[in-house]
Design a protein around this motif. Structure first.
Motif, PDB file in Angstrom:
ATOM      1  N   PRO A  43     -22.020  40.393   4.532  1.00  0.00           N
ATOM      2  CA  PRO A  43     -21.361  41.384   5.386  1.00  0.00           C
ATOM      3  C   PRO A  43     -19.964  41.717   4.867  1.00  0.00           C
ATOM      4  CG  PRO A  43     -21.236  39.221   6.394  1.00  0.00           C
ATOM      5  CD  PRO A  43     -22.119  39.079   5.176  1.00  0.00           C
ATOM      6  N   VAL A  44     -19.540  42.937   5.098  1.00  0.00           N
ATOM      7  CA  VAL A  44     -18.194  43.383   4.704  1.00  0.00           C
ATOM      8  C   VAL A  44     -17.338  43.457   5.959  1.00  0.00           C
ATOM      9  CG1 VAL A  44     -16.828  45.201   3.628  1.00  0.00           C
ATOM     10  CG2 VAL A  44     -19.138  44.695   2.778  1.00  0.00           C
ATOM     11  N   VAL A  45     -16.221  42.748   5.939  1.00  0.00           N
ATOM     12  CA  VAL A  45     -15.333  42.668   7.098  1.00  0.00           C
ATOM     13  C   VAL A  45     -13.936  43.105   6.679  1.00  0.00           C
ATOM     14  CG1 VAL A  45     -14.373  41.177   8.898  1.00  0.00           C
ATOM     15  CG2 VAL A  45     -16.670  40.724   7.989  1.00  0.00           C
ATOM     16  N   ALA A  46     -13.275  43.896   7.518  1.00  0.00           N
ATOM     17  CA  ALA A  46     -11.898  44.310   7.255  1.00  0.00           C
ATOM     18  C   ALA A  46     -11.032  43.950   8.448  1.00  0.00           C
ATOM     19  CB  ALA A  46     -11.812  45.808   6.986  1.00  0.00           C
ATOM     20  N   ASP A  47      -9.911  43.300   8.177  1.00  0.00           N
ATOM     21  CA  ASP A  47      -8.954  42.874   9.197  1.00  0.00           C
ATOM     22  C   ASP A  47      -7.683  43.699   9.032  1.00  0.00           C
ATOM     23  OD1 ASP A  47      -7.338  41.526  10.999  1.00  0.00           O
ATOM     24  OD2 ASP A  47      -7.079  39.749   9.736  1.00  0.00           O
ATOM     25  N   LEU A  48      -7.410  44.574  10.002  1.00  0.00           N
ATOM     26  CA  LEU A  48      -6.224  45.418   9.962  1.00  0.00           C
ATOM     27  C   LEU A  48      -5.086  44.745  10.723  1.00  0.00           C
ATOM     28  CD1 LEU A  48      -7.867  48.899  10.727  1.00  0.00           C
ATOM     29  CD2 LEU A  48      -7.558  47.771   8.515  1.00  0.00           C
ATOM     30  N   CYS A  49      -3.856  44.850  10.205  1.00  0.00           N
ATOM     31  CA  CYS A  49      -2.690  44.176  10.797  1.00  0.00           C
ATOM     32  C   CYS A  49      -2.913  42.662  10.784  1.00  0.00           C
ATOM     33  CB  CYS A  49      -2.428  44.631  12.220  1.00  0.00           C
ATOM     34  SG  CYS A  49      -2.292  46.400  12.448  1.00  0.00           S
ATOM     35  N   THR A  50      -3.194  42.110   9.628  1.00  0.00           N
ATOM     36  CA  THR A  50      -3.622  40.714   9.541  1.00  0.00           C
ATOM     37  C   THR A  50      -2.529  39.716   9.887  1.00  0.00           C
ATOM     38  OG1 THR A  50      -4.953  39.201   8.184  1.00  0.00           O
ATOM     39  CG2 THR A  50      -3.101  40.317   7.096  1.00  0.00           C
ATOM     40  N   GLY A  51      -1.249  40.093   9.767  1.00  0.00           N
ATOM     41  CA  GLY A  51      -0.170  39.168  10.122  1.00  0.00           C
ATOM     42  C   GLY A  51      -0.218  37.907   9.280  1.00  0.00           C
ATOM     43  N   SER A  52      -0.370  36.768   9.931  1.00  0.00           N
ATOM     44  CA  SER A  52      -0.453  35.485   9.223  1.00  0.00           C
ATOM     45  C   SER A  52      -1.747  35.331   8.449  1.00  0.00           C
ATOM     46  CB  SER A  52      -0.336  34.329  10.224  1.00  0.00           C
ATOM     47  OG  SER A  52      -1.463  34.308  11.097  1.00  0.00           O
ATOM     48  N   GLY A  53      -2.711  36.234   8.696  1.00  0.00           N
ATOM     49  CA  GLY A  53      -4.018  36.136   8.039  1.00  0.00           C
ATOM     50  C   GLY A  53      -5.004  35.274   8.791  1.00  0.00           C
ATOM     51  N   VAL A  54      -4.673  34.895  10.012  1.00  0.00           N
ATOM     52  CA  VAL A  54      -5.471  33.882  10.701  1.00  0.00           C
ATOM     53  C   VAL A  54      -6.873  34.360  11.068  1.00  0.00           C
ATOM     54  CG1 VAL A  54      -4.695  34.384  13.063  1.00  0.00           C
ATOM     55  CG2 VAL A  54      -5.303  32.044  12.418  1.00  0.00           C
ATOM     56  N   ILE A  55      -7.045  35.634  11.465  1.00  0.00           N
ATOM     57  CA  ILE A  55      -8.393  36.106  11.784  1.00  0.00           C
ATOM     58  C   ILE A  55      -9.240  36.179  10.516  1.00  0.00           C
ATOM     59  CG2 ILE A  55      -9.750  38.056  12.626  1.00  0.00           C
ATOM     60  CD1 ILE A  55      -7.592  38.656  14.630  1.00  0.00           C
ATOM     61  N   ALA A  56      -8.665  36.742   9.456  1.00  0.00           N
ATOM     62  CA  ALA A  56      -9.396  36.833   8.187  1.00  0.00           C
ATOM     63  C   ALA A  56      -9.775  35.445   7.689  1.00  0.00           C
ATOM     64  CB  ALA A  56      -8.544  37.561   7.149  1.00  0.00           C
ATOM     65  N   ARG A  57      -8.862  34.500   7.822  1.00  0.00           N
ATOM     66  CA  ARG A  57      -9.146  33.139   7.353  1.00  0.00           C
ATOM     67  C   ARG A  57     -10.257  32.499   8.177  1.00  0.00           C
ATOM     68  NH1 ARG A  57      -5.303  28.458   5.019  1.00  0.00           N
ATOM     69  NH2 ARG A  57      -6.828  26.784   5.117  1.00  0.00           N
ATOM     70  N   SER A  58     -10.243  32.730   9.477  1.00  0.00           N
ATOM     71  CA  SER A  58     -11.292  32.168  10.332  1.00  0.00           C
ATOM     72  C   SER A  58     -12.660  32.719   9.962  1.00  0.00           C
ATOM     73  CB  SER A  58     -10.984  32.467  11.801  1.00  0.00           C
ATOM     74  OG  SER A  58      -9.854  31.748  12.239  1.00  0.00           O
ATOM     75  N   ILE A  59     -12.721  34.024   9.710  1.00  0.00           N
ATOM     76  CA  ILE A  59     -14.002  34.635   9.345  1.00  0.00           C
ATOM     77  C   ILE A  59     -14.485  34.081   8.005  1.00  0.00           C
ATOM     78  CG2 ILE A  59     -15.154  36.803   8.780  1.00  0.00           C
ATOM     79  CD1 ILE A  59     -13.115  38.142  10.733  1.00  0.00           C
ATOM     80  N   ALA A  60     -13.588  33.988   7.037  1.00  0.00           N
ATOM     81  CA  ALA A  60     -13.959  33.444   5.729  1.00  0.00           C
ATOM     82  C   ALA A  60     -14.420  31.999   5.846  1.00  0.00           C
ATOM     83  CB  ALA A  60     -12.779  33.549   4.771  1.00  0.00           C
ATOM     84  N   ASP A  61     -13.807  31.254   6.763  1.00  0.00           N
ATOM     85  CA  ASP A  61     -14.165  29.843   6.955  1.00  0.00           C
ATOM     86  C   ASP A  61     -15.534  29.698   7.610  1.00  0.00           C
ATOM     87  OD1 ASP A  61     -13.441  26.897   7.270  1.00  0.00           O
ATOM     88  OD2 ASP A  61     -13.710  27.457   9.373  1.00  0.00           O
ATOM     89  N   GLU A  62     -15.826  30.555   8.600  1.00  0.00           N
ATOM     90  CA  GLU A  62     -17.053  30.400   9.377  1.00  0.00           C
ATOM     91  C   GLU A  62     -18.219  31.241   8.865  1.00  0.00           C
ATOM     92  OE1 GLU A  62     -16.427  30.214  13.705  1.00  0.00           O
ATOM     93  OE2 GLU A  62     -14.274  30.281  13.276  1.00  0.00           O
ATOM     94  N   VAL A  63     -17.918  32.265   8.076  1.00  0.00           N
ATOM     95  CA  VAL A  63     -18.974  33.080   7.462  1.00  0.00           C
ATOM     96  C   VAL A  63     -18.662  33.156   5.970  1.00  0.00           C
ATOM     97  CG1 VAL A  63     -20.333  35.198   7.686  1.00  0.00           C
ATOM     98  CG2 VAL A  63     -18.916  34.442   9.600  1.00  0.00           C
ATOM     99  N   PRO A  64     -18.874  32.068   5.237  1.00  0.00           N
ATOM    100  CA  PRO A  64     -18.422  32.006   3.844  1.00  0.00           C
ATOM    101  C   PRO A  64     -19.035  33.046   2.926  1.00  0.00           C
ATOM    102  CG  PRO A  64     -19.821  30.125   4.402  1.00  0.00           C
ATOM    103  CD  PRO A  64     -19.492  30.808   5.685  1.00  0.00           C
ATOM    104  N   GLU A  65     -20.185  33.595   3.303  1.00  0.00           N
ATOM    105  CA  GLU A  65     -20.804  34.607   2.451  1.00  0.00           C
ATOM    106  C   GLU A  65     -20.177  35.992   2.656  1.00  0.00           C
ATOM    107  OE1 GLU A  65     -23.497  34.507   6.172  1.00  0.00           O
ATOM    108  OE2 GLU A  65     -22.065  33.216   5.110  1.00  0.00           O
ATOM    109  N   ALA A  66     -19.345  36.153   3.672  1.00  0.00           N
ATOM    110  CA  ALA A  66     -18.759  37.457   3.980  1.00  0.00           C
ATOM    111  C   ALA A  66     -17.750  37.888   2.917  1.00  0.00           C
ATOM    112  CB  ALA A  66     -18.081  37.424   5.349  1.00  0.00           C
ATOM    113  N   ARG A  67     -17.678  39.167   2.690  1.00  0.00           N
ATOM    114  CA  ARG A  67     -16.635  39.773   1.844  1.00  0.00           C
ATOM    115  C   ARG A  67     -15.541  40.255   2.783  1.00  0.00           C
ATOM    116  NH1 ARG A  67     -19.413  44.497  -0.704  1.00  0.00           N
ATOM    117  NH2 ARG A  67     -17.273  44.926  -1.399  1.00  0.00           N
ATOM    118  N   VAL A  68     -14.469  39.478   2.850  1.00  0.00           N
ATOM    119  CA  VAL A  68     -13.418  39.733   3.839  1.00  0.00           C
ATOM    120  C   VAL A  68     -12.214  40.386   3.165  1.00  0.00           C
ATOM    121  CG1 VAL A  68     -11.970  38.733   5.639  1.00  0.00           C
ATOM    122  CG2 VAL A  68     -14.205  37.718   5.126  1.00  0.00           C
TER     123      VAL A  68
END
Length: 285
Positions: free
Chosen positions: A118-143
């Motif tokens: 899956p392709v995921v985009a995080d807008l206004c990522t700030g500290s990056g915490v949402i993007a990091r959580s997605i990468a951690d829990e869905v490792p196959e995702a392209r974040v």
């Protein structure tokens, strides 16, 4: 040596008098930080060395002055990960874990239905915490993640290093032209505080979080409008978007999406306290 329980009790009383919302919790977190342990381990502690008492007192004084707890310990926990935070970046809030969880579920669903990463985009990522959580829990995702503020972007660089997340410095309203029509899940915790609500913002946020991460026009919806417009460009047919908003925007924020006529399944979701917290919508298939 000082008695640990007496030390914690006195610190909690000082923090409560200063208006800190969670005095016992914060007193324990600060002592655990000074001692290099976890708050749960403090129950096993009888005494604290005088050398640590001085360092602890300094932190309690700063917390009583409403410096964010996360700045004092240098880290914020979020779902199954933690990120480094400090001056110049928005401190992640526990409520946002619900939005991140929704994004994780949607990324997994997209992978299951399509058979591809899956392709995921995080807008206004700030500290990056949402993007990091997605990468951690869905490792196959392209974040992918983007942040406008150079100071916050520097924190995100640190927190996303080695995660595989592709981070960019830029404006959400023009980010990711190369991903147009390919994104499965778009997620954002944008600024959403109305300029007129300055006095209502918690001291910790108002005085320490970057204002670029807090305020978004007279009604607080400027960023939400930009995300709605960008979502039309980035999301593939059937793709979904999730956006956090203020609890007073439970009707006005979803209306940005439903009112444009370009989305379906526009819904609002409440947090664990029953307050409106984030909206979701889907691009027509």
């Amino acid at each position: 040596m000082a008695q640990a329980r007496a030390l914690l009790r006195e610190a909690a009383e000082r923090l409560r008098a200063a208006g800190v919302a969670s005095p016992e919790h914060d007193a324990g977190e600060l002592l655990a930080h000074v001692l290099g342990t976890r708050r749960s381990q403090l129950l096993l502690l009888d005494e604290v060395a005088e050398s640590a008492v001085g360092a602890y007192d300094d932190l309690v004084v700063r917390r009583a002055a409403r410096e964010p707890l996360q700045h004092l310990v240098g880290r914020a926990w979020f779902r199954h990960v933690s990120v480094e935070v400090g001056p110049g970046v928005f401190v992640p809030r526990p409520e946002t874990e619900l939005l991140a969880g929704w994004a994780v579920e949607q990324a997994r669903a997209a992978a299951a239905s399509s058979g591809r990463p899956p392709v995921v985009a995080d807008l206004c990522t700030g500290s990056g915490v949402i993007a990091r959580s997605i990468a951690d829990e869905v490792p196959e995702a392209r974040v992918h993640a983007v942040e406008l503020d150079p100071a916050a972007h520097a924190w995100a660089e640190r927190n996303l290093a080695g995660t595989g997340v592709e981070l960019r410095l830029g404006d959400l309203s023009s980010a990711f032209d190369d991903l147009a029509g390919t994104v499965d899940v778009l997620v954002s915790n944008p600024p959403y505080v109305p300029l007129e609500a300055w006095e209502s913002v918690a001291v910790e946020a108002r005085d320490h979080d970057p204002h670029l991460a807090l305020f978004s026009g007279e009604d607080g919806l400027d960023a939400v409008r930009a995300i709605e417009a960008r979502g039309v460009v980035l999301l593939r047919a059937g793709g979904v978007v999730g956006v956090e908003h203020a609890d007073v925007q439970g009707e006005s924020a979803p209306a940005v999406f439903s009112g444009s006529g370009r989305w379906e399944e526009v819904r609002d979701h409440r947090d664990l306290a029953g307050r409106p917290r984030y909206l979701t919508a889907r691009r027509p298939r």
